[in-house]
Design a protein around this motif. Structure first.
Motif, mmCIF file in Angstrom:
data_model
loop_
_atom_site.group_PDB
_atom_site.id
_atom_site.type_symbol
_atom_site.label_atom_id
_atom_site.label_comp_id
_atom_site.label_asym_id
_atom_site.label_seq_id
_atom_site.Cartn_x
_atom_site.Cartn_y
_atom_site.Cartn_z
ATOM 1 N N ALA A 77 46.363 33.830 32.356
ATOM 2 C CA ALA A 77 45.994 33.488 33.168
ATOM 3 C C ALA A 77 47.296 33.306 34.463
ATOM 4 C CB ALA A 77 45.698 32.525 33.303
ATOM 5 N N VAL A 122 39.550 30.511 33.917
ATOM 6 C CA VAL A 122 40.561 29.817 34.234
ATOM 7 C C VAL A 122 41.053 29.656 33.394
ATOM 8 C CG1 VAL A 122 42.211 28.980 35.933
ATOM 9 C CG2 VAL A 122 40.140 30.274 36.427
ATOM 10 N N SER A 126 44.235 30.573 30.597
ATOM 11 C CA SER A 126 44.831 29.300 30.516
ATOM 12 C C SER A 126 45.418 29.009 29.449
ATOM 13 C CB SER A 126 44.966 28.411 31.773
ATOM 14 O OG SER A 126 44.980 29.088 33.101
#
Length: 191
Positions: A77, A122, A126
């Motif tokens: 990310a 996301v 991440s």
């Protein structure tokens, strides 16, 4: 949501860099050649990655790029956001103004679905570190070689030099150099 080539190339280039940085700074020309990504495109991407403190550059001979922090601290990310890749599956860019008429209150019926998908993407990207991707490549058996040429200084003595070939020696004796008429040295002698 569709990840464009910008995000894909950035992640690919970062994996290549992380795999090879143990041998010193990695050149963009090397990444370009190995990954078949345009050098000018890589320069743009790495400029953005440098501004986000994901990579550091070293100038001069033997220069190139290295990671600015450990690969375990760089997430996918981070890379995608650094190169301005939108992670948005909504049609409105997450603003909630899919429809402008007041009857629908500005949002389309699937806005929350795509907005939740954004959050999951996301969250997932991440959770995946650059180190994870490097280890995955190593498990696949990717072999990394240091392709830098090491300069080896070879000192030779007069005894090591081979004798000139007879034909060349004869040629040198037959054709002596004639003095240059317009030579600076000849002009100095005439004064």
């Amino acid at each position: 949501m569709r990840l464009t080539t910008k995000g894909r190339f950035a992640v690919t280039a970062m994996i290549d860099l992380a795999l090879r940085e143990a041998h010193g700074p990695v050149t963009l020309a090397g990444i370009s050649q190995r990954q078949k990504i345009s050098l000018s495109y890589l320069e743009q991407l790495f400029g953005k990655l440098r501004r986000f403190n994901i990579v550091e550059s070293t100038r001069g001979p033997g220069g190139g790029y290295t990671l600015a922090r450990p690969s375990s601290e760089v997430s996918v990310a981070d890379i995608i956001v650094a190169v301005d890749e939108p992670l948005d599956a909504t049609q409105c860019g997450g603003k909630g103004n899919c429809h402008t008429d007041e009857e629908n209150h500005g949002r389309c019926m699937t806005h929350d679905l795509w907005s939740n998908l954004n959050s999951k993407m996301v969250e997932y990207l991440s959770s995946v570190s650059l180190k994870d991707l490097v280890q995955q490549q190593k498990r696949r058996g990717i072999a990394i070689q240091d392709m830098r040429q090491k300069k080896i200084k070879v000192e030779s003595s007069k005894a090591d030099k081979p004798a000139p070939a007879p034909a060349l020696a004869a040629k040198k004796e037959v054709a002596p150099k004639a003095p240059l008429v317009n030579s600076v040295f000849n002009l100095a002698r005439q004064s």
